[in-house]
Scaffold this motif. Structure first.
Motif, PDB file in Angstrom:
ATOM      1  N   VAL A  78       0.838  -1.206   0.000  1.00 26.32           N
ATOM      2  CA  VAL A  78       0.000   0.000   0.000  1.00 26.32           C
ATOM      3  C   VAL A  78       0.870   1.252   0.000  1.00 26.32           C
ATOM      4  CG1 VAL A  78      -1.644   1.365   1.352  1.00 26.32           C
ATOM      5  CG2 VAL A  78      -1.981  -1.102   1.102  1.00 26.32           C
ATOM      6  N   VAL A  79       1.937   1.225   0.778  1.00 27.89           N
ATOM      7  CA  VAL A  79       2.839   2.390   0.835  1.00 27.89           C
ATOM      8  C   VAL A  79       3.447   2.661  -0.535  1.00 27.89           C
ATOM      9  CG1 VAL A  79       5.012   3.258   1.786  1.00 27.89           C
ATOM     10  CG2 VAL A  79       3.373   2.120   3.279  1.00 27.89           C
ATOM     11  N   GLN A  80       3.809   1.606  -1.257  1.00 16.48           N
ATOM     12  CA  GLN A  80       4.358   1.771  -2.599  1.00 16.48           C
ATOM     13  C   GLN A  80       3.352   2.481  -3.503  1.00 16.48           C
ATOM     14  OE1 GLN A  80       7.299   1.252  -3.583  1.00 16.48           O
ATOM     15  NE2 GLN A  80       7.284   1.097  -5.817  1.00 16.48           N
ATOM     16  N   ILE A  81       2.080   2.088  -3.394  1.00  9.81           N
ATOM     17  CA  ILE A  81       1.032   2.719  -4.189  1.00  9.81           C
ATOM     18  C   ILE A  81       0.869   4.181  -3.790  1.00  9.81           C
ATOM     19  CG2 ILE A  81      -1.448   2.721  -4.686  1.00  9.81           C
ATOM     20  CD1 ILE A  81      -1.379  -0.334  -4.327  1.00  9.81           C
ATOM     21  N   VAL A  82       0.958   4.441  -2.495  1.00 11.09           N
ATOM     22  CA  VAL A  82       0.834   5.817  -2.001  1.00 11.09           C
ATOM     23  C   VAL A  82       1.891   6.710  -2.641  1.00 11.09           C
ATOM     24  CG1 VAL A  82       1.101   7.320   0.010  1.00 11.09           C
ATOM     25  CG2 VAL A  82      -0.234   5.210   0.198  1.00 11.09           C
ATOM     26  N   PHE A  83       3.131   6.245  -2.668  1.00  9.57           N
ATOM     27  CA  PHE A  83       4.197   7.067  -3.244  1.00  9.57           C
ATOM     28  C   PHE A  83       4.045   7.215  -4.753  1.00  9.57           C
ATOM     29  CE2 PHE A  83       6.713   6.016   0.698  1.00  9.57           C
ATOM     30  CZ  PHE A  83       6.760   7.323   1.150  1.00  9.57           C
ATOM     31  N   ILE A  84       3.608   6.167  -5.423  1.00 13.26           N
ATOM     32  CA  ILE A  84       3.386   6.252  -6.862  1.00 13.26           C
ATOM     33  C   ILE A  84       2.307   7.280  -7.169  1.00 13.26           C
ATOM     34  CG2 ILE A  84       2.463   5.012  -8.865  1.00 13.26           C
ATOM     35  CD1 ILE A  84       3.877   2.498  -7.771  1.00 13.26           C
ATOM     36  N   LYS A  85       1.190   7.211  -6.432  1.00 10.86           N
ATOM     37  CA  LYS A  85       0.101   8.157  -6.673  1.00 10.86           C
ATOM     38  C   LYS A  85       0.501   9.577  -6.284  1.00 10.86           C
ATOM     39  CE  LYS A  85      -3.939   5.219  -6.832  1.00 10.86           C
ATOM     40  NZ  LYS A  85      -5.365   5.088  -6.469  1.00 10.86           N
ATOM     41  N   THR A  86       1.269   9.689  -5.216  1.00 12.74           N
ATOM     42  CA  THR A  86       1.736  11.008  -4.801  1.00 12.74           C
ATOM     43  C   THR A  86       2.573  11.642  -5.896  1.00 12.74           C
ATOM     44  OG1 THR A  86       1.756  10.383  -2.457  1.00 12.74           O
ATOM     45  CG2 THR A  86       3.089  12.280  -3.088  1.00 12.74           C
ATOM     46  N   LEU A  87       3.488  10.870  -6.470  1.00 13.37           N
ATOM     47  CA  LEU A  87       4.334  11.390  -7.540  1.00 13.37           C
ATOM     48  C   LEU A  87       3.535  11.678  -8.806  1.00 13.37           C
ATOM     49  CD1 LEU A  87       7.114  12.135  -8.584  1.00 13.37           C
ATOM     50  CD2 LEU A  87       7.500   9.716  -9.135  1.00 13.37           C
ATOM     51  N   ASN A  88       2.640  10.770  -9.159  1.00 12.22           N
ATOM     52  CA  ASN A  88       1.855  10.943 -10.380  1.00 12.22           C
ATOM     53  C   ASN A  88       0.933  12.159 -10.332  1.00 12.22           C
ATOM     54  OD1 ASN A  88       3.005   8.753 -11.630  1.00 12.22           O
ATOM     55  ND2 ASN A  88       1.345   7.333 -11.139  1.00 12.22           N
ATOM     56  N   HIS A  89       0.530  12.534  -9.123  1.00 15.99           N
ATOM     57  CA  HIS A  89      -0.395  13.668  -8.979  1.00 15.99           C
ATOM     58  C   HIS A  89       0.275  14.881  -8.341  1.00 15.99           C
ATOM     59  CE1 HIS A  89      -3.876  11.263 -10.187  1.00 15.99           C
ATOM     60  NE2 HIS A  89      -3.403  10.290  -9.432  1.00 15.99           N
ATOM     61  N   ILE A  90       1.581  14.873  -8.300  1.00 10.24           N
ATOM     62  CA  ILE A  90       2.311  15.928  -7.605  1.00 10.24           C
ATOM     63  C   ILE A  90       2.035  17.310  -8.190  1.00 10.24           C
ATOM     64  CG2 ILE A  90       4.435  15.947  -8.995  1.00 10.24           C
ATOM     65  CD1 ILE A  90       4.354  15.835  -5.147  1.00 10.24           C
ATOM     66  N   ASP A  91       1.750  17.370  -9.499  1.00 12.58           N
ATOM     67  CA  ASP A  91       1.497  18.674 -10.129  1.00 12.58           C
ATOM     68  C   ASP A  91       0.220  19.330  -9.621  1.00 12.58           C
ATOM     69  OD1 ASP A  91       3.793  18.556 -11.627  1.00 12.58           O
ATOM     70  OD2 ASP A  91       2.824  17.720 -13.406  1.00 12.58           O
ATOM     71  N   SER A  92      -0.675  18.532  -9.047  1.00  9.76           N
ATOM     72  CA  SER A  92      -1.937  19.086  -8.556  1.00  9.76           C
ATOM     73  C   SER A  92      -1.814  19.627  -7.135  1.00  9.76           C
ATOM     74  CB  SER A  92      -3.039  18.025  -8.590  1.00  9.76           C
ATOM     75  OG  SER A  92      -2.786  16.996  -7.639  1.00  9.76           O
ATOM     76  N   PHE A  93      -0.668  19.383  -6.505  1.00  8.33           N
ATOM     77  CA  PHE A  93      -0.492  19.850  -5.127  1.00  8.33           C
ATOM     78  C   PHE A  93      -0.229  21.347  -5.099  1.00  8.33           C
ATOM     79  CE2 PHE A  93       2.454  20.857  -1.593  1.00  8.33           C
ATOM     80  CZ  PHE A  93       1.559  20.663  -0.553  1.00  8.33           C
ATOM     81  N   ASP A  94      -0.933  22.039  -4.204  1.00  7.93           N
ATOM     82  CA  ASP A  94      -0.767  23.472  -4.010  1.00  7.93           C
ATOM     83  C   ASP A  94       0.316  23.706  -2.971  1.00  7.93           C
ATOM     84  OD1 ASP A  94      -0.910  26.156  -3.442  1.00  7.93           O
ATOM     85  OD2 ASP A  94      -3.075  26.204  -3.095  1.00  7.93           O
ATOM     86  N   CYS A  95       1.436  24.268  -3.408  1.00  3.26           N
ATOM     87  CA  CYS A  95       2.573  24.451  -2.505  1.00  3.26           C
ATOM     88  C   CYS A  95       2.334  25.513  -1.438  1.00  3.26           C
ATOM     89  CB  CYS A  95       3.834  24.786  -3.303  1.00  3.26           C
ATOM     90  SG  CYS A  95       4.570  23.333  -4.099  1.00  3.26           S
ATOM     91  N   ASN A  96       1.178  26.145  -1.446  1.00  2.75           N
ATOM     92  CA  ASN A  96       0.833  27.064  -0.361  1.00  2.75           C
ATOM     93  C   ASN A  96       0.206  26.320   0.804  1.00  2.75           C
ATOM     94  OD1 ASN A  96       1.643  29.545  -1.625  1.00  2.75           O
ATOM     95  ND2 ASN A  96      -0.161  29.379  -2.953  1.00  2.75           N
ATOM     96  N   LYS A  97       0.001  25.008   0.636  1.00  5.11           N
ATOM     97  CA  LYS A  97      -0.608  24.192   1.680  1.00  5.11           C
ATOM     98  C   LYS A  97       0.433  23.228   2.249  1.00  5.11           C
ATOM     99  CE  LYS A  97      -5.243  24.516  -0.300  1.00  5.11           C
ATOM    100  NZ  LYS A  97      -6.418  23.771  -0.803  1.00  5.11           N
ATOM    101  N   LYS A  98       0.046  22.523   3.307  1.00  6.48           N
ATOM    102  CA  LYS A  98       0.951  21.587   3.959  1.00  6.48           C
ATOM    103  C   LYS A  98       0.997  20.263   3.198  1.00  6.48           C
ATOM    104  CE  LYS A  98       2.552  23.463   7.849  1.00  6.48           C
ATOM    105  NZ  LYS A  98       3.974  23.474   8.243  1.00  6.48           N
ATOM    106  N   PHE A  99       2.189  19.857   2.814  1.00  4.59           N
ATOM    107  CA  PHE A  99       2.348  18.609   2.081  1.00  4.59           C
ATOM    108  C   PHE A  99       1.980  17.401   2.950  1.00  4.59           C
ATOM    109  CE2 PHE A  99       4.916  14.918   0.858  1.00  4.59           C
ATOM    110  CZ  PHE A  99       4.492  14.747  -0.445  1.00  4.59           C
ATOM    111  N   SER A 100       2.317  17.458   4.240  1.00  6.63           N
ATOM    112  CA  SER A 100       2.048  16.322   5.122  1.00  6.63           C
ATOM    113  C   SER A 100       0.555  15.988   5.165  1.00  6.63           C
ATOM    114  CB  SER A 100       2.563  16.593   6.532  1.00  6.63           C
ATOM    115  OG  SER A 100       1.992  17.760   7.073  1.00  6.63           O
ATOM    116  N   SER A 101      -0.276  17.018   5.160  1.00  5.26           N
ATOM    117  CA  SER A 101      -1.720  16.803   5.158  1.00  5.26           C
ATOM    118  C   SER A 101      -2.142  16.063   3.898  1.00  5.26           C
ATOM    119  CB  SER A 101      -2.446  18.150   5.251  1.00  5.26           C
ATOM    120  OG  SER A 101      -3.828  17.983   5.109  1.00  5.26           O
ATOM    121  N   TRP A 102      -1.580  16.455   2.780  1.00  3.70           N
ATOM    122  CA  TRP A 102      -1.939  15.892   1.482  1.00  3.70           C
ATOM    123  C   TRP A 102      -1.540  14.429   1.371  1.00  3.70           C
ATOM    124  CZ3 TRP A 102       0.803  15.146  -3.457  1.00  3.70           C
ATOM    125  CH2 TRP A 102      -0.069  15.075  -4.563  1.00  3.70           C
ATOM    126  N   ILE A 103      -0.310  14.111   1.754  1.00  7.64           N
ATOM    127  CA  ILE A 103       0.149  12.731   1.594  1.00  7.64           C
ATOM    128  C   ILE A 103      -0.546  11.787   2.579  1.00  7.64           C
ATOM    129  CG2 ILE A 103       2.154  12.846   3.155  1.00  7.64           C
ATOM    130  CD1 ILE A 103       3.656  11.155   1.027  1.00  7.64           C
TER     131      ILE A 103
END
Length: 201
Positions: A61-86
């Protein structure tokens, strides 16, 4: 996109914030994502393990989490907390695991507490989950305060909305400082459980 490690090519200081690293990844420098894996691997694994209770399945599951995190990284708003998102992604993928394995899973307060305890073991300071809690408190969690027993809702409001110190809270509620810490920890666990059970998470 691959999440293969590129540790040998990374020369930037570890003092960079999560969002600094994410900004580099968003610019196409995907090898910087290795820093995210290094920082969050144990924390996310421990969080997932708190629910699934199986190391091999949790690692998948963790492997999938990192894959999805990377694949959708462009949608992350850097004005927000990354820890909340992941952590959102991690929780969603954990729930997907139960669905895929045809297991009925009702998230209980004990489940949330156990997952939190596992993560605290991996990260003694609990920094990532504390950031996650404070960010969500301003959104979903604030709506759930009304469902907490009064003693818990009171300490949460004093600590996170009025920025009161433990010493100040101790005087306000007339309890020892050690009791204040215990109340806040229990309140946070219950509040997180309420939000997850509500489906808003």
């Amino acid at each position: 996109m691959s999440i293969k490690s590129h540790r040998d090519t990374i020369t930037q200081s570890d003092v960079w914030s999560d969002n600094d690293i994410v900004a580099q990844v968003q610019k196409g420098k995907t090898h910087y994502f290795d820093h995210i894996i290094t920082r969050y691997d144990n924390k996310i694994f421990s969080y997932v393990m708190g629910f699934i209770k199986n190391a091999e399945e949790s690692r998948d599951v963790v492997q999938i989490v990192f894959i999805k995190t990377l694949n959708h990284i462009d949608s992350f708003d850097c004005n927000k907390k990354f820890s909340s998102w992941i952590y959102r992604i991690a929780h969603n993928e954990t729930m997907n695991w139960f669905t895929k394995h045809n297991q009925q899973k009702t998230i209980s307060i004990d489940d949330i507490s156990n997952a939190k305890d596992y993560s605290d073991t991996a990260d003694a300071s609990g920094t990532a989950l504390e950031e996650w809690f404070q960010i969500e408190l301003r959104d979903e969690l604030s709506d759930a305060l009304g469902e907490l027993p009064d003693q818990y809702a009171q300490v949460i409001r004093l600590k996170y909305f009025e920025d009161r110190s433990y010493k100040e809270i101790s005087k306000i509620i007339d309890k020892p400082i050690s009791s204040v810490g215990t109340l806040i920890r229990r309140a946070k666990k219950r509040l997180l459980a309420i939000v997850l059970l509500s489906g808003k998470y």
